[in-house]
Design an enzyme around this catalytic site. Structure first.
Site, PDB file in Angstrom:
ATOM      1  N   GLY A  94       0.447   1.867  -3.527  1.00  0.00           N
ATOM      2  CA  GLY A  94       0.348   0.458  -3.144  1.00  0.00           C
ATOM      3  C   GLY A  94      -1.066   0.092  -2.723  1.00  0.00           C
ATOM      4  N   GLY A  95      -2.045   0.790  -3.268  1.00  0.00           N
ATOM      5  CA  GLY A  95      -3.446   0.606  -2.837  1.00  0.00           C
ATOM      6  C   GLY A  95      -4.158  -0.579  -3.470  1.00  0.00           C
TER       7      GLY A  95
ATOM      8  N   THR B  60      -3.307  -3.784  -3.022  1.00  0.00           N
ATOM      9  CA  THR B  60      -3.193  -5.021  -2.216  1.00  0.00           C
ATOM     10  C   THR B  60      -3.186  -4.661  -0.723  1.00  0.00           C
ATOM     11  OG1 THR B  60      -0.769  -4.936  -2.091  1.00  0.00           O
ATOM     12  CG2 THR B  60      -1.713  -6.108  -3.998  1.00  0.00           C
TER      13      THR B  60
ATOM     14  N   LEU C  44      -2.939  -3.826   3.136  1.00  0.00           N
ATOM     15  CA  LEU C  44      -3.499  -2.782   3.997  1.00  0.00           C
ATOM     16  C   LEU C  44      -3.968  -1.578   3.191  1.00  0.00           C
ATOM     17  CD1 LEU C  44      -0.929  -2.924   6.959  1.00  0.00           C
ATOM     18  CD2 LEU C  44      -3.285  -3.781   6.917  1.00  0.00           C
TER      19      LEU C  44
ATOM     20  N   TYR D 207       9.810  -0.475  14.243  1.00  0.00           N
ATOM     21  CA  TYR D 207      11.280  -0.509  14.253  1.00  0.00           C
ATOM     22  C   TYR D 207      11.892   0.718  13.567  1.00  0.00           C
ATOM     23  CZ  TYR D 207      10.639  -3.030   9.740  1.00  0.00           C
ATOM     24  OH  TYR D 207      10.263  -3.411   8.475  1.00  0.00           O
TER      25      TYR D 207
ATOM     26  N   LYS E  76      12.119   3.451   6.740  1.00  0.00           N
ATOM     27  CA  LYS E  76      10.994   3.872   7.582  1.00  0.00           C
ATOM     28  C   LYS E  76      11.439   4.930   8.598  1.00  0.00           C
ATOM     29  CE  LYS E  76       7.736   0.897   6.091  1.00  0.00           C
ATOM     30  NZ  LYS E  76       6.511   1.305   5.393  1.00  0.00           N
TER      31      LYS E  76
ATOM     32  N   PRO F  80       2.271   0.333  12.501  1.00  0.00           N
ATOM     33  CA  PRO F  80       1.505  -0.880  12.814  1.00  0.00           C
ATOM     34  C   PRO F  80       2.392  -1.992  13.349  1.00  0.00           C
ATOM     35  CG  PRO F  80       1.333  -0.274  10.454  1.00  0.00           C
ATOM     36  CD  PRO F  80       2.499   0.459  11.046  1.00  0.00           C
ATOM     37  N   GLY F  81       1.838  -2.815  14.205  1.00  0.00           N
ATOM     38  CA  GLY F  81       2.427  -4.125  14.506  1.00  0.00           C
ATOM     39  C   GLY F  81       1.977  -5.071  13.410  1.00  0.00           C
ATOM     40  N   PRO F  82       1.960  -6.386  13.691  1.00  0.00           N
ATOM     41  CA  PRO F  82       1.623  -7.335  12.635  1.00  0.00           C
ATOM     42  C   PRO F  82       0.142  -7.364  12.259  1.00  0.00           C
ATOM     43  CG  PRO F  82       2.159  -8.494  14.677  1.00  0.00           C
ATOM     44  CD  PRO F  82       2.417  -7.048  14.935  1.00  0.00           C
TER      45      PRO F  82
END
Ligand code: HXC
Ligand code: NAP
Length: 293
Positions: free
Chosen positions: A25-26, A28, A30, A158, A173, A199-201
């Site tokens: 997924g590199g 787009t 993060l 979460y 996750k 991560p958070g948002p």
């Protein structure tokens, strides 16, 4: 005034010289930001995603922006044969692979009772099966070649609290976290380290378009939800990811590092809602409740 900013790159130039990193997924979000930073630190980069055009464009842009070497190849991480083909192409181009960033994910908000079986399978398959497909495929090669390696997976907070409205992602996750801890215990003897970032948002088009309901985004106001009062910056996550993938973290394995400005604890602590109480309200409450001496 501090000589460093949280948006500065953290590691020494050359930290990844001669190293090859695969980021799923590199193309787009993060994954792309981390890839960009690793290229500036000397890495050779391999990126994949399902959409060939997106990956080809991102690979060309990243190479142009950094002067680094980038291999972009379409690959659906749910398909073991495609994962093997990606790794074969990476080994052929760069001779070896040293690090894996499991970053590819699928997610969307939906009341669980409205989810079809295919919707649940789609997300769990990308998040969990995709992560173990890539990890096992590369781990087997490292063990056969007697090579050390570092695996980092992007999780979520979460994964351990659970969360309504994103059940398939939470299950996936959660599994990634347990895979990481299990293999850290089992594969340490081969010099293979595995860690997770939660991560958070961090604003990305991919996450925001699927997770922030139009018109309801006020519910997620960062100043209300996050003790540090702001969203994450991509470079902050890139710094942490680079550290955990690099030799600087050689004694760290099986851990999960949270980078969320305190968000999950703010939601977890029973009395944190008292944040809403004003100073005047506290005066009145204390006058009524505090024992008088
Ligand atoms: C209900 C939905 C849905 C939605 C899709 N489906 N979106 N159901 N609500 N919003 C159902 C479809 O109807 C279908 O079921 C099944 O899911 C598969 O959908 P497709 O569109 O056919 O699949 P595909 O094209 O492969 O797309 C996969 C996807 C999509 C996961 C649904 O969102 C995607 O491509 N995501 C990749 C990127 C991404 O999700 N990025 C965000 C990561 S953010 P039926 O039964 O109809 O066939 C993240 C961070 C979280 O994870 C933490 C933030 C703080
Ligand atoms: P994003 O830009 O949508 O990234 C997801 C990437 O995964 C896309 O490039 C997508 O490309 C790829 N992908 C999806 N399914 C795939 C598959 N089957 N095979 C290969 N690649 C696939 O979203 P993001 O926000 O940057 O998310 C990156 C990671 O951070 C994810 O693991 C996410 O769960 C995690 N995260 C993000 C946040 C946040 O606030 N942004 C918070 C917590 C965790 P294609 O569609 O082309 O396949």
């Amino acid at each position: 005034m501090s000589p460093v900013k949280h948006t500065d790159g953290m590691l020494k130039p050359g930290t990844f010289d001669g190293k090859t990193v695969v980021i799923t997924g590199g193309g787009t979000g993060l994954g792309r930001s981390v890839g960009h930073y690793l290229l500036t630190l000397g890495a050779n980069l391999v990126i994949c995603g399902r959409r060939q055009q997106v990956i080809e464009k991102a690979a060309a842009e990243l190479a142009q922006e950094t002067g680094g070497k980038v291999l972009g190849q379409a690959c659906d991480v749910r398909q073991p044969d495609q994962v093997e083909a990606l790794l074969s192409a990476a080994f052929e181009r760069f001779g070896a692979v040293d690090c894996l960033l499991n970053n590819a994910a699928g997610n969307f908000i939906c009341p669980t009772e409205r989810l079809s079986y295919n919707a649940v399978n789609t997300v769990v398959d990308i998040v969990l099966k995709g992560t173990y497909n890539c990890t096992l495929a590369l781990g087997k090669r490292w063990i056969a070649d007697r090579r050390a390696g570092s695996v980092l997976s992007i999780g979520t907070t979460y994964a351990w609290t659970g969360s309504g409205y994103v059940l398939p992602s939470a299950m996936g996750k959660g599994g990634v976290l347990i895979m990481t801890r299990s293999l850290a215990a089992e594969w340490g003897k081969y010099g293979i380290r595995l860690n997770v970032i939660a991560p958070g948002p961090f604003p990305t088009e991919g996450a925001w378009s699927r997770l922030m309901p139009p018109g309801l985004d006020g519910m997620f106001a960062s100043e209300k939800r996050i003790p540090l009062g702001r969203l994450g910056e991509h470079q902050e996550l890139a710094n942490l990811a680079a550290y955990l993938l690099s030799e600087y973290s050689a004694y760290i394995t099986g851990t999960c590092v949270t980078i969320d400005g305190g968000e999950w604890l703010r939601g977890a602590g029973e009395f944190n809602a008292l944040e809403e109480v004003t100073s005047e309200q506290w005066d009145a409450l204390q006058a009524a409740m505090k024992p008088k001496k």
